[in-house]
Design an enzyme around this catalytic site. Structure first.
Site, PDB file in Angstrom:
ATOM      1  CE  LYS A 142      66.589  33.673  71.399  1.00  0.00           C
ATOM      2  NZ  LYS A 142      67.518  34.790  71.394  1.00  0.00           N
TER       3      LYS A 142
ATOM      4  CD  GLU B 145      75.036  20.910  75.636  1.00  0.00           C
ATOM      5  OE1 GLU B 145      74.183  21.302  74.792  1.00  0.00           O
ATOM      6  OE2 GLU B 145      76.222  21.275  75.616  1.00  0.00           O
TER       7      GLU B 145
ATOM      8  NE  ARG C 233      75.619  37.267  75.987  1.00  0.00           N
ATOM      9  CZ  ARG C 233      75.550  36.820  74.744  1.00  0.00           C
ATOM     10  NH1 ARG C 233      75.110  35.608  74.493  1.00  0.00           N
ATOM     11  NH2 ARG C 233      75.923  37.576  73.727  1.00  0.00           N
TER      12      ARG C 233
ATOM     13  CD  GLU D 201      76.923  32.700  75.622  1.00  0.00           C
ATOM     14  OE1 GLU D 201      75.781  33.132  75.835  1.00  0.00           O
ATOM     15  OE2 GLU D 201      77.180  31.479  75.591  1.00  0.00           O
TER      16      GLU D 201
ATOM     17  CG  HIS E 225      89.903  31.393 105.127  1.00  0.00           C
ATOM     18  ND1 HIS E 225      90.776  31.550 106.167  1.00  0.00           N
ATOM     19  CD2 HIS E 225      88.825  32.152 105.426  1.00  0.00           C
ATOM     20  CE1 HIS E 225      90.242  32.352 107.082  1.00  0.00           C
ATOM     21  NE2 HIS E 225      89.064  32.733 106.648  1.00  0.00           N
TER      22      HIS E 225
ATOM     23  CE  LYS F 290      75.818  25.516  70.737  1.00  0.00           C
ATOM     24  NZ  LYS F 290      74.679  26.346  70.347  1.00  0.00           N
TER      25      LYS F 290
HETATM   26  O1  F6P Z   1      75.976  28.741  74.710  1.00  0.00           O
HETATM   27  C1  F6P Z   1      75.219  29.187  73.643  1.00  0.00           C
HETATM   28  C2  F6P Z   1      73.808  29.407  74.013  1.00  0.00           C
HETATM   29  O2  F6P Z   1      73.129  29.756  72.865  1.00  0.00           O
HETATM   30  C3  F6P Z   1      73.594  30.462  75.095  1.00  0.00           C
HETATM   31  O3  F6P Z   1      73.698  31.765  74.609  1.00  0.00           O
HETATM   32  C4  F6P Z   1      72.259  30.090  75.586  1.00  0.00           C
HETATM   33  O4  F6P Z   1      71.945  30.718  76.804  1.00  0.00           O
HETATM   34  C5  F6P Z   1      72.416  28.596  75.684  1.00  0.00           C
HETATM   35  O5  F6P Z   1      73.204  28.241  74.563  1.00  0.00           O
HETATM   36  C6  F6P Z   1      71.150  27.803  75.711  1.00  0.00           C
HETATM   37  O6  F6P Z   1      70.415  28.013  74.551  1.00  0.00           O
HETATM   38  P1  F6P Z   1      68.899  27.573  74.443  1.00  0.00           P
HETATM   39  O7  F6P Z   1      68.114  28.372  75.429  1.00  0.00           O
HETATM   40  O8  F6P Z   1      68.499  27.873  73.032  1.00  0.00           O
HETATM   41  O9  F6P Z   1      68.814  26.101  74.739  1.00  0.00           O
END
Ligand code: F6P
Length: 553
Positions: A214, A220, A277, A362, A393, A517
């Site tokens: 987004k 990452e 989410r 979250e 189990h 972060k």
């Molecule tokens: O963990 C924080 C967060 O902003 C989540 O709410 C979101 O789904 C995720 O990181 C990934 O964010 P992005 O889609 O901006 O990479």
């Protein structure tokens, strides 16, 4: 004088409705489900709801008609319906980020009107869905080819959190209707092992990367996407011009997508009123749409919409998300429940609970209210669970005979997924026999008298006694179709909404992920360059030094 919230209501635990629930809980004391069922022979039919294709049984909950009435009173006085209507109207109910919360618009029909800041957002939603459908069809038909004109056979989604869990979960859930000629991989972890395992056996010439983010700043995702681009260009022996045929982006930020080098013609947008989410039914679902095809994706959206409409219009007594939300509040506040198990009896739902962890934890893992004051009531539970029968189990022992109150949702299907090898279809009855047996055992247990009657030696009677009285919800549907998956997810989305509304917290921000972060950014040069690292506590400083030594630095 009691403290008020922004709507001029007393705070949650000062409301007469809250106090009434507390008193009612004391009156219920140790009332056992055995007694409740004995007193009402129709409980198993009466305490049920039908929502779309979902049959929901809440009879095995520690509630009476009076409990349910008191819980609905609480919802009424805390303004759940008003907040729900404000959400559907596109008001900026995510106050800490000043944003509307409109995932419901993502599945609104073409002719619906949903306005944000005076603009109808529905045409934009469908325009993106149409572009996604055209793109998916080109990949699925083989018309879209890579830089060397080879057909795309591998799709690698790179994203994290909501940009990974939704499509990854839904891909698994709907595997029986995916195109088995295509390979799908989902990469999220910045641990290079994740990307390695996704790529090692793939041909770059046949691989399409979908970078889902987004914000398009998540470290990452950008790190993995950069490594994927290097792998692609090295593998193809090509320059950056090859990226256009092998990369698509899903984001709200066209500028950052272009900066990364992805052709914005291959970008599918969504909007800041879609929380991460809550986003897999937006452009974030592109990999899923390629897997199951646009028609089945639309069936899934229709399933979501069906439950949206149910939540928006059903009377409180028949409103499933309202009921599930209130039941969770009941156990958290008045039974000391700290966690909530979600136990799907479908192997295809192997990632369902992990998906719900982000959705729920979250959203409602908050400890200040909308006015910024500490809450002194329980908020979101720890959500956990894995598909049945594996958990039976492993950890079910604790649910049956441990000391903790763990409300659990059991989700099962009358039919196995289509396309199972014929010899495996018969196993479904055994799976479902376990499904029904578990909620029965949890509710009714086995009394010492029943154990003795089986001739068990007295010394073993306490060990073989099952106290029972463990609350469960059963959700049963005919089959796990795209529509049913949409219905299930919308059910949980709105359940989480109801709880956040009653607890008076902002369920749509996630400031709690920020600090880690920021600190990771500061610690990285300590690890890589041996920088001193200002403000490092002695534990972190020693651990960082140890890490460097182990790496021979
Ligand atoms: O963990 C924080 C967060 O902003 C989540 O709410 C979101 O789904 C995720 O990181 C990934 O964010 P992005 O889609 O901006 O990479």
């Amino acid at each position: 004088m009691s403290e008020m919230n922004a709507e001029g209501r007393a705070r949650l635990n000062q409301l007469p409705e809250w106090t009434a629930l507390g008193k009612h809980r004391e009156q219920l004391a140790d009332t056992h489900l055995r007694e409740l069922f004995a007193a009402d022979p129709d409980r198993g039919t009466g305490y049920t709801l039908r929502v779309g294709d979902l049959h929901l049984d809440y009879s095995k909950h520690l509630v009476t008609d009076e409990t349910l009435r008191l819980l609905r009173d609480l919802a009424q006085v805390t303004g759940v319906a008003e907040l729900r209507d404000a959400m559907f109207r596109g008001e900026k109910i995510n106050t800490t980020e000043d944003r509307a919360v409109l995932h419901t618009a993502l599945r609104a029909p073409r002719d619906a009107v949903v306005e944000v800041d005076g603009e109808n957002v529905v045409p934009g939603v469908h325009a993106v869905l149409d572009r996604m459908a055209a793109f998916s069809d080109r990949i699925r038909s083989g018309e879209w080819t890579g830089h060397t004109d080879k057909r795309i056979r591998n799709i690698v989604n790179i994203g994290i959190g909501g940009s990974d869990l939704g499509p990854a979960m839904a891909y698994e859930a709907l595997r029986s209707c995916t195109d088995r000629d295509l390979t799908f991989r989902f990469v999220s972890n910045v641990d290079g092992a994740d990307l390695h395992e996704a790529l090692w056996d793939l041909d770059p010439a046949e691989t399409l990367f979908i970078v889902a983010s987004k914000t398009f700043t998540t470290i990452e995702t950008i790190t993995n996407a950069t490594s994927a681009r290097d792998w692609l260009l090295t593998g193809l022996g090509a320059g950056p011009e090859a990226v256009a045929k092998h990369f698509a982006a899903l984001s709200t930020h066209a500028d950052l997508v272009a900066e990364f080098g992805i052709d914005t013609a291959n970008m599918f947008e969504f909007w800041d009123w879609v929380g991460g989410r809550y986003s897999y039914d937006s452009a974030i679902g592109l990999s899923l749409m390629i897997a199951i095809g646009p028609d089945r994706f639309r069936e899934m959206l229709d399933g979501f919409h069906l439950v949206d409409e149910h939540f928006r219009t059903a009377a409180p007594e028949a409103n499933a998300p309202l009921l599930l939300g209130l039941l969770g509040i009941w156990y958290g506040a008045f039974f000391g429940a700290q966690s909530h198990a979600v136990l799907p009896y479908s192997h295809y739902l192997s990632k369902f609970t992990a998906y719900l962890q982000q959705l729920d934890m979250e959203s409602n893992g908050k400890s200040v209210d909308r006015e910024g004051r500490p809450v002194d009531w329980q908020t979101g539970p720890v959500v956990w669970g894995t598909p049945g029968t594996n958990g039976q189990h492993a950890y079910y022992q604790l649910i049956h005979q441990g000391t903790k109150v763990i409300p659990a949702d059991f989700i099962g299907f009358a039919r196995p997924a289509p396309g199972l090898l014929p010899g495996l279809v018969a196993q479904h009855d055994l799976l479902m026999a376990n499904f029904f047996a578990q909620t029965q055992a949890l509710a009714f247990g086995r009394t010492p008298e029943e154990v003795r009657a089986e001739g068990v030696p007295e010394a073993l009677v306490p060990h073989k006694t099952f106290q029972g009285n463990h609350p469960t919800t059963t959700i049963l549907a005919e089959e796990l179709t795209p529509s049913v998956l949409g219905q299930l997810i919308a059910l949980y989305e709105h359940k989480v909404f109801v709880q956040g509304a009653v607890w008076n917290i902002d369920s749509f921000d996630q400031w709690g992920v920020e600090l880690g972060k920021v600190l990771a950014k500061r610690i990285e040069p300590v690890l890589t360059k041996g920088e001193a690292g200002e403000d490092l506590d002695s534990s972190t400083a020693t651990l960082s030094a140890k890490y460097r030594a182990l790496r021979g630095r």
